[in-house]
Structure formats: C-alpha cells, structure tokens
Design a protein around this motif. Sequence first.
Motif, PDB file in Angstrom:
ATOM      1  N   ARG A   6       4.206  15.525  -3.321  1.00  0.00           N
ATOM      2  CA  ARG A   6       4.597  16.194  -2.278  1.00  0.00           C
ATOM      3  C   ARG A   6       4.612  15.387  -1.005  1.00  0.00           C
ATOM      4  O   ARG A   6       4.781  15.710   0.342  1.00  0.00           O
ATOM      5  N   SER A   7       4.168  13.719  -1.129  1.00  0.00           N
ATOM      6  CA  SER A   7       4.214  13.082  -0.084  1.00  0.00           C
ATOM      7  C   SER A   7       5.710  12.784   0.353  1.00  0.00           C
ATOM      8  O   SER A   7       6.653  13.216  -0.128  1.00  0.00           O
ATOM      9  N   ARG A   8       5.462  12.041   1.814  1.00  0.00           N
ATOM     10  CA  ARG A   8       6.826  11.794   2.431  1.00  0.00           C
ATOM     11  C   ARG A   8       7.433  10.577   1.587  1.00  0.00           C
ATOM     12  O   ARG A   8       8.600  10.577   1.134  1.00  0.00           O
ATOM     13  N   PHE A   9       6.670   9.874   0.788  1.00  0.00           N
ATOM     14  CA  PHE A   9       7.315   8.769  -0.173  1.00  0.00           C
ATOM     15  C   PHE A   9       8.241   9.477  -0.910  1.00  0.00           C
ATOM     16  O   PHE A   9       9.192   9.084  -1.132  1.00  0.00           O
ATOM     17  N   TYR A  10       7.488  10.427  -1.783  1.00  0.00           N
ATOM     18  CA  TYR A  10       8.285  11.189  -2.977  1.00  0.00           C
ATOM     19  C   TYR A  10       9.427  11.785  -2.598  1.00  0.00           C
ATOM     20  O   TYR A  10      10.456  11.976  -3.102  1.00  0.00           O
ATOM     21  N   THR A  11       9.250  12.675  -1.548  1.00  0.00           N
ATOM     22  CA  THR A  11      10.307  13.380  -0.917  1.00  0.00           C
ATOM     23  C   THR A  11      11.438  12.513  -0.431  1.00  0.00           C
ATOM     24  O   THR A  11      12.647  12.903  -0.606  1.00  0.00           O
ATOM     25  N   ASN A  12      11.135  11.641   0.253  1.00  0.00           N
ATOM     26  CA  ASN A  12      12.081  10.597   0.588  1.00  0.00           C
ATOM     27  C   ASN A  12      12.905   9.969  -0.371  1.00  0.00           C
ATOM     28  O   ASN A  12      14.022   9.902  -0.284  1.00  0.00           O
ATOM     29  N   LEU A  13      12.180   9.654  -1.489  1.00  0.00           N
ATOM     30  CA  LEU A  13      12.664   8.906  -2.487  1.00  0.00           C
ATOM     31  C   LEU A  13      13.808   9.930  -3.142  1.00  0.00           C
ATOM     32  O   LEU A  13      14.873   9.545  -3.773  1.00  0.00           O
ATOM     33  N   ILE A  14      13.498  11.274  -3.497  1.00  0.00           N
ATOM     34  CA  ILE A  14      14.525  12.081  -3.939  1.00  0.00           C
ATOM     35  C   ILE A  14      15.735  12.096  -3.135  1.00  0.00           C
ATOM     36  O   ILE A  14      16.814  12.030  -3.789  1.00  0.00           O
ATOM     37  N   ARG A  15      15.457  12.182  -1.824  1.00  0.00           N
ATOM     38  CA  ARG A  15      16.633  12.305  -0.971  1.00  0.00           C
ATOM     39  C   ARG A  15      17.344  11.151  -0.965  1.00  0.00           C
ATOM     40  O   ARG A  15      18.821  11.096  -1.134  1.00  0.00           O
ATOM     41  N   LEU A  16      16.867   9.896  -1.125  1.00  0.00           N
ATOM     42  CA  LEU A  16      17.422   8.785  -1.149  1.00  0.00           C
ATOM     43  C   LEU A  16      18.287   8.498  -2.390  1.00  0.00           C
ATOM     44  O   LEU A  16      19.418   8.275  -2.420  1.00  0.00           O
ATOM     45  N   ALA A  17      17.681   8.967  -3.587  1.00  0.00           N
ATOM     46  CA  ALA A  17      18.297   8.765  -4.777  1.00  0.00           C
ATOM     47  C   ALA A  17      19.563   9.560  -4.724  1.00  0.00           C
ATOM     48  O   ALA A  17      20.569   9.241  -5.363  1.00  0.00           O
ATOM     49  N   GLU A  52       0.752  -1.222   0.042  1.00  0.00           N
ATOM     50  CA  GLU A  52       0.140   0.027  -0.012  1.00  0.00           C
ATOM     51  C   GLU A  52       0.859   1.298   0.137  1.00  0.00           C
ATOM     52  O   GLU A  52       1.903   1.228   0.564  1.00  0.00           O
ATOM     53  N   PRO A  53       0.262   2.407  -0.678  1.00  0.00           N
ATOM     54  CA  PRO A  53       1.062   3.674  -0.503  1.00  0.00           C
ATOM     55  C   PRO A  53       1.580   4.253   0.905  1.00  0.00           C
ATOM     56  O   PRO A  53       2.717   4.441   1.026  1.00  0.00           O
ATOM     57  N   LYS A  54       0.734   3.837   1.825  1.00  0.00           N
ATOM     58  CA  LYS A  54       1.156   4.046   3.258  1.00  0.00           C
ATOM     59  C   LYS A  54       2.281   3.299   3.788  1.00  0.00           C
ATOM     60  O   LYS A  54       3.054   3.889   4.344  1.00  0.00           O
ATOM     61  N   GLN A  55       2.343   2.075   3.440  1.00  0.00           N
ATOM     62  CA  GLN A  55       3.451   1.271   3.708  1.00  0.00           C
ATOM     63  C   GLN A  55       4.858   1.539   2.937  1.00  0.00           C
ATOM     64  O   GLN A  55       5.937   1.573   3.547  1.00  0.00           O
ATOM     65  N   ALA A  56       4.374   2.024   1.797  1.00  0.00           N
ATOM     66  CA  ALA A  56       5.551   2.637   0.848  1.00  0.00           C
ATOM     67  C   ALA A  56       6.311   3.625   1.531  1.00  0.00           C
ATOM     68  O   ALA A  56       7.450   3.575   1.647  1.00  0.00           O
ATOM     69  N   GLY A  57       5.457   4.571   1.977  1.00  0.00           N
ATOM     70  CA  GLY A  57       5.858   5.816   2.580  1.00  0.00           C
ATOM     71  C   GLY A  57       6.886   5.403   3.873  1.00  0.00           C
ATOM     72  O   GLY A  57       7.860   5.908   4.363  1.00  0.00           O
TER      73      GLY A  57
END
Length: 459
Positions: free
Chosen positions: A273-284, A212-217
Amino acid sequence: MSKYPDEQNILRDPRWEVTEAARRIQQALTRMGLCYETKDGHLVEVSYSRIGVVGDQYGLLEVDLQRLPRKVTVNKLAHRDTLHHLTAVVGKPVKKLNTTGLTYCVVLSPEPKGRLPKRVELDVDSRPPGEYMIPIGQGCQGAVWRSLLDTSHILVGGESRSGKSTWLNCLLAALLNVYGTDRLNVAIIDPKGVEFTAYAGIPHLVVPIAEEPKQAGEVTDWLMGEMNRRRRLFTGYFAKNLMTYNSRADKPLPLIVTVIDEVTDIALQCGLRSRFYTNLIRLASKAGSFGIILVLATQNPKAEVLNTLIKGNLSTRIAFRVATPEHSRTILGVSGAEKLSREIRGRMLARLDAELVELQGFLVNDAQIMALAERLGSRLTKPPLEPVERDLVAYAVEHLGGGFKIGELARAFAGDERTSAWHIRKLAERWEQEGLLTKPAHATAPRMVTPRLLSLLTR
Ligand SMILES: Nc1ncnc2c1ncn2[C@@H]1O[C@H](COP(=O)(O)OP(=O)(O)OP(=O)(O)O)[C@@H](O)[C@H]1O
Ligand SMILES: [Mg+2]
C-alpha cells in the motif's frame, strides 16, 4: 532467430526431451488400457527402471518389467501397432531396442542449426540503426537488439547470479554510450547498492541512485511528477507519445529509463500500500506513452507483487534461469526457464514481440563501465584536477618530456608551499597508485604522465 511455437519446444535439451517423451508414452499406454486398476481404485501404470540419453540423439526408456501392471505383457507393449501409436503421440520415432527386457528408443530432434555461444562480450559497435536500441542477447543468427520505443516496459527475472544485473548494465551502457542528457535521462533504484555504483553522479541521473526503500519512494514520486508535467505538455501538442511530441515541440524531451533492480524486495519492504508500490502501478500503466520506460528486475518473482496490474503492462519479458516452473510462468507466461543451464550464466528465454527465443546475454566488464562512466563524468571517477595540479602536469608534458620529475618540478614552482618537493612527491605517489602516473622504470627514472592524466588535463 528460431521460433518456439509452443511450450514443449522451448528448449532443445535432450534430457528434457526424453523425460517429456517418457511422460507422454506412459500416459498414452495408460489411455490404451495398458494399465491396471486395483480394487481400491489405485491405478498401476507402466513405469520405467531407467531413462537415459545416448549421444544426445537417442533417448532410452527401460520399462520396469518387475512392476508391470497385471495383464500387461511385453508383447503388447512392443507390438507394431503400439509403437506406431507412440510415435504419433511423442511426435518422434519410437522403436523397440533389440535387447533383453523392453527398452523404448526415442529418436530425439536433431541439434538446432548453430549453437548459442556460452559467452559473448557486448560489442557496442554492432548496434543496428534505430532510436534507443538496446542489446537483448546473442541468438543463433546474430545479435538481437530492440528499440525501447518498441519494447516499452521490461520485466527481467532469474535466480541469484543468473545474469540480471549484468543485463541491466549492458542496457544502460549501450544507451549511455550514444545519448547525451538532452535525449536520455536515467533513474536507478539499486537496493543492493553495489550493482550500479559506477553510474553515481553521471549527468543523466534525474535523481541520485536510490538504495533505501524511502529513497525508492522518492524516485517514483519524482517520476509521477514528471509524468504529470509531460501529460500537460503533450496535451498542448495533441501528442500521444514521445516521438510525436518531440517532432512537434520546440524543446524536445529526453526518454527516461528507470531501472529498478530487486523490485519485489523493495515492494515488499515498502509494503503493497506504499507510495512506492502505488506509484509503480500507475507508472507501469501510463508512463510509457510519456517516454518514461520501466525496466524491472527481480530474483524473486512473487505473483502477489508482480500482479496483473503491473505485469500486464510489461510486454517484454526476459527470464534467466529460475528455480521453479512457477517462477518461469510468472515471468514469461510459460514454464521452461527452469530448464536453462545453471552453468551457462547469462542464458535466457526472451519474450519479444510475442515470440519466445533463447539467447545468450551479453557480458560487459567493469573496466568498460568505469571507462564509460568516467567519460560521462561520474562522481566515482577522478574529479577534475586542481589548478596547481594542472600546472604541474602541463609543465611535465611541455618541458620534461612527460616525465614527472619531482626535483625539477619543485625548482620550477619554487615559492609556492603547495609545490614543495615533499608535496609533489606525495602527489606523485598517490597518482602512481591511481594509475595516473607510470611506475618509475628504475630507481632514478621519473614517473611518466599517462594518457589518462592527460585527458584530465583537457577536461
Ligand atoms: N551474459 C553473461 N555471460 C557470462 N557471464 C555472465 C553473464 N551474466 C552474468 N554473468 C556472470 O554471472 C555473475 C552474476 O551475474 P549478475 O550479477 O548479473 O547476476 P544477478 O542475476 O544480478 O544476481 P543477483 O540476483 O545475485 O543480483 C557475473 O559476475 C558474471 O560473472
Ligand atoms: Mg543482481
């Protein structure tokens, strides 16, 4: 491995080659003035009535004489100087075919030496020496493997059923086959919830597989936390990457491979703007040096999601067949993957070390994955035997020659209600269905203990 220096040479597909030649010839003739401009500014160019390929060696371009631009004659189009010029423009011999009308004949490139196979099973034993080697695909000159330490983050694209998940499975299987949890950890985000179920519960997973998206976050939150923890640890040892850190620290850290399937869909579901996406950018941008590698796959390579912030940090790109040249450009930076054959699943263009190669992806079948997951202790596979079950199997092996004889077992274990003949029969029937006991050879023969059941006994 063959090199493709520019976009034009990406694929040696004769149909594509002849279409490309046709386009160049038309442009060249127009530039030579063999065209006509109408009063209202409309340009009439030389056009073709038919374009075809003969035996993969020749391309035939039949000029449409019905629609020749005014003042353009067959003599001009077939003049020696014109043909000479067209040869230079196309880069391959262009001749006039001796038929009525006018047909250009283009000599196509010879077949590349050695053809790619249409199907190759992954041979884990062909793994070359090196740390964290992953199989990329089979090239004309053999299997291509790369180290995750060199590839860093990876982007995998391709239309539906082109082979992305299979490729990700090969990558996981090859790594899990070699590394224990002390050297390798895995995080998996699988929105479809079907591609990686075999790995549910393997000890390498740092967090349960997210669907789920939430779990992905939450997975990316965990990774961010781990990255920050590692950042502090690394500073203490003046280490700039995992290998240096591990060579200096007393307690080495595992490489963490993060596989995110259908990444565009989750990103869009979560929101940009979600945590998932902002995290993803930082991780990348930062996680690679701390030994956290992202492997992102998508069938929907949307530029708004895979923007330069993310893509700029994914240096290895794999494109299976895609629907449009734009999709190919989003993944590889050049078009070409839209020309890959739809019939050959697993065919890809891979951008490795700034070089583009065409490869055939490996195939790993479900049975191999299940066997691997079972060995690693996946939750999906058989749980360890109950003590009473162990006793029954041990007795059958030691005293009954491996025969799971219900009557004799019931007699031997008399007194315990869990080992009544009825219970043992039910157990035997279930184990037979699960393939842990063989089917009885004939009506009165016993079911036999299989090696798989025996292996559960020793676990
Ligand atoms: N390398 C390969 N060689 C041969 N067949 C393959 C290969 N990769 C995939 N296939 C075949 O294509 C099917 C689809 O592959 P896969 O599930 O990996 O595609 P996908 O790109 O993940 O699709 P989706 O976008 O729908 O998830 C597989 O079931 C398999 O039969
Ligand atoms: Mg898939």
